[in-house]
Design a protein around this motif. Structure first.
Motif, mmCIF file in Angstrom:
data_model
loop_
_atom_site.group_PDB
_atom_site.id
_atom_site.type_symbol
_atom_site.label_atom_id
_atom_site.label_comp_id
_atom_site.label_asym_id
_atom_site.label_seq_id
_atom_site.Cartn_x
_atom_site.Cartn_y
_atom_site.Cartn_z
ATOM 1 N N GLU A 28 1.503 -7.101 -3.347
ATOM 2 C CA GLU A 28 0.764 -6.088 -2.552
ATOM 3 C C GLU A 28 0.974 -4.799 -3.148
ATOM 4 O OE1 GLU A 28 2.544 -6.341 1.427
ATOM 5 O OE2 GLU A 28 1.621 -8.328 1.787
ATOM 6 N N ASP A 29 1.833 -4.753 -4.086
ATOM 7 C CA ASP A 29 1.861 -3.421 -4.976
ATOM 8 C C ASP A 29 0.928 -2.885 -5.602
ATOM 9 O OD1 ASP A 29 4.853 -3.739 -4.253
ATOM 10 O OD2 ASP A 29 5.291 -4.203 -6.144
ATOM 11 N N GLY A 30 0.605 -1.411 -5.100
ATOM 12 C CA GLY A 30 -0.515 -0.855 -5.510
ATOM 13 C C GLY A 30 -1.867 -1.126 -5.054
ATOM 14 N N GLU A 31 -1.819 -1.909 -3.772
ATOM 15 C CA GLU A 31 -3.061 -2.255 -3.093
ATOM 16 C C GLU A 31 -3.058 -1.340 -1.849
ATOM 17 O OE1 GLU A 31 -6.576 -3.374 -2.214
ATOM 18 O OE2 GLU A 31 -4.816 -3.852 -0.573
ATOM 19 N N VAL A 32 -4.105 -0.674 -1.733
ATOM 20 C CA VAL A 32 -4.234 0.239 -0.484
ATOM 21 C C VAL A 32 -4.085 -0.476 0.857
ATOM 22 C CG1 VAL A 32 -4.943 2.841 -0.422
ATOM 23 C CG2 VAL A 32 -6.005 1.317 -1.892
ATOM 24 N N PHE A 33 -4.951 -1.553 1.006
ATOM 25 C CA PHE A 33 -5.038 -2.190 2.006
ATOM 26 C C PHE A 33 -3.906 -3.264 2.426
ATOM 27 C CE2 PHE A 33 -9.216 -0.664 0.865
ATOM 28 C CZ PHE A 33 -9.371 0.159 1.895
ATOM 29 N N GLY A 34 -3.150 -3.448 1.407
ATOM 30 C CA GLY A 34 -1.921 -4.199 1.681
ATOM 31 C C GLY A 34 -2.231 -5.829 1.464
ATOM 32 N N LYS A 35 -3.223 -5.892 0.632
ATOM 33 C CA LYS A 35 -3.615 -7.408 0.321
ATOM 34 C C LYS A 35 -3.047 -7.833 -0.829
ATOM 35 C CE LYS A 35 -8.469 -7.685 2.359
ATOM 36 N NZ LYS A 35 -9.615 -8.074 1.760
#
Length: 135
Positions: free
Chosen positions: A109-116
């Motif tokens: 999920e690292d670096g993904e704004v929406f936690g996907k």
């Protein structure tokens, strides 16, 4: 006046012929549509090739150009051979992959704004920036 019309007509016909000759390049295959589907034995059981070139772009996963469902090329450079993608056809994550200053062995999920959760489709995300969401 009639002498002038004939050369102009010949010029227009020549221009049209030249245009049609030069516009038929090998890369100008149209994306598959439902009307253009021709099932051949070699495409029924063919395997998707990733990455593949289509219309001067490189694709690392199935695409939806001119089609309702995702499809893939059966050649490294699209030459008219393709098939609809099944779940097993989608591009696989490249594990391990390098992202920022870490190596990942699983989706993150690292670096993904929406936690996907996502993964890289190449071993070096920092360089290639090619990715997909994990299922």
């Amino acid at each position: 006046m009639r002498n002038m019309i004939q050369p102009v007509g010949i010029l227009l016909v020549s221009i049209c012929l030249l245009h049609s000759l030069f516009s038929l390049q090998e890369e100008d295959y149209y994306a598959p549509t439902m009307d253009s589907v021709v099932r051949k034995p070699e495409t029924e059981d063919g395997e998707c090739v990733f990455p593949f070139w289509y219309r001067n772009e490189i694709f690392y996963d199935c695409i939806t150009f001119n089609a309702k469902h995702k499809w893939c090329s059966l050649n490294k450079t699209f030459q008219g051979y393709w098939k609809y993608c099944s779940l097993s056809d989608y591009a696989q994550c490249a594990f391990p992959f390098w992202f920022r200053h870490m190596i990942y062995w699983d989706c993150t999920e690292d670096g993904e704004v929406f936690g996907k959760r996502w993964c890289s489709l190449t071993p070096n995300f920092n360089k290639d920036q090619i990715w997909k969401y994990c299922i």
